[in-house]
Design a protein around this motif. Structure first.
Motif, short mmCIF file in Angstrom:
data_model
loop_
_atom_site.label_atom_id
_atom_site.label_comp_id
_atom_site.label_asym_id
_atom_site.label_seq_id
_atom_site.Cartn_x
_atom_site.Cartn_y
_atom_site.Cartn_z
N LEU A 163 -28.03 -38.01 51.39
CA LEU A 163 -28.79 -38.90 52.26
C LEU A 163 -27.93 -39.74 53.19
CD1 LEU A 163 -31.48 -40.02 49.67
CD2 LEU A 163 -31.64 -38.19 51.35
N GLY A 164 -26.83 -39.16 53.67
CA GLY A 164 -25.98 -39.85 54.63
C GLY A 164 -26.66 -39.91 55.98
N PRO A 165 -26.09 -40.65 56.90
CA PRO A 165 -26.69 -40.75 58.23
C PRO A 165 -26.62 -39.40 58.97
CG PRO A 165 -24.54 -41.78 58.20
CD PRO A 165 -24.85 -41.41 56.79
N VAL A 166 -27.65 -39.14 59.74
CA VAL A 166 -27.71 -37.90 60.52
C VAL A 166 -26.89 -38.12 61.79
CG1 VAL A 166 -29.21 -36.28 61.73
CG2 VAL A 166 -29.96 -37.32 59.58
N ALA A 189 -21.25 -33.75 60.94
CA ALA A 189 -20.52 -34.67 60.07
C ALA A 189 -20.58 -34.15 58.64
CB ALA A 189 -21.13 -36.07 60.16
N TRP A 190 -19.70 -34.70 57.82
CA TRP A 190 -19.64 -34.30 56.43
C TRP A 190 -19.73 -35.58 55.60
CZ3 TRP A 190 -16.37 -35.44 52.39
CH2 TRP A 190 -16.48 -34.62 51.27
N SER A 191 -20.43 -35.50 54.49
CA SER A 191 -20.59 -36.67 53.64
C SER A 191 -20.51 -36.24 52.19
CB SER A 191 -21.95 -37.33 53.91
OG SER A 191 -22.15 -38.39 53.02
N ALA A 192 -19.79 -37.03 51.39
CA ALA A 192 -19.68 -36.72 49.96
C ALA A 192 -20.95 -37.09 49.22
CB ALA A 192 -18.49 -37.47 49.36
#
Length: 185
Positions: A130-133, A124-127
């Protein structure tokens, strides 16, 4: 196993290469004719050597030997067309070994059907930090193959194939089931 072939003539008969004094000598000509019979298969293989390393052209017994030489995932029971495809794809499969695509291709070459693969990994990609794994925290891999007429050895064959082609750290399970028959129209 490659060996002598009855009636195979030599492409370079030794009797024709002997000095002129032996040209009319019956004993010398018969002696080298025996050598020609032994050497003819070797010369035949050397004349056709490039074809022996092309899985589409090589004799079947040599292709089976070539499968072991290039590390193709074969067990000796596959039909000739799948054997040749496995040998031809061996280098590619070594490059993608341990990936989902590599596992799916190895199973497809061995069984002739597309496998169903489920695994715990994800991307996944997050801007933001500490986004969800993504994926499951516990690694798992499950491979199901649906065959028209599964035999008792198919599950063992699939297990050995998945054990060799999976990522090394991944625990796995396999299942072989009967393919659903679709009504013919």
């Amino acid at each position: 196993m490659r060996g002598s072939v009855d009636g195979l003539g030599s492409s370079a008969p030794i009797g024709m290469m002997l000095p002129a004094v032996f040209a009319d000598d019956d004993l010398a000509q018969r002696f080298v004719a025996g050598l020609d019979e032994v050497i003819a298969p070797v010369l035949n293989v050397l004349d056709c050597l490039p074809a022996y390393f092309d899985p589409a052209l090589a004799p079947v017994d040599f292709t089976r030997w070539l499968a072991g030489w290039v590390g193709a995932e074969t067990d000796g029971t596959e039909p000739e067309d799948r054997l040749r495809a496995a040998v031809a794809a061996a280098a590619y499969l070594h490059r993608v070994r341990g990936t989902r695509r590599g596992l799916a291709e190895a199973v497809r070459l061995a069984f002739g059907v597309e496998p169903e693969i489920s695994e715990s990994g994800a991307a996944a990609w997050s801007a933001g930090p500490l986004g969800p794994v993504p994926g499951d925290p516990r690694p798992r891999l499950h491979v199901t193959v649906r065959l028209p007429d599964p035999g008792p050895a198919d599950e063992h064959r699939l297990d050995a194939l998945v054990a060799a082609a999976r990522p090394a750290h991944m625990p796995y399970t396999v299942k072989v089931t009967v393919a659903e028959r679709t009504p013919e129209r």
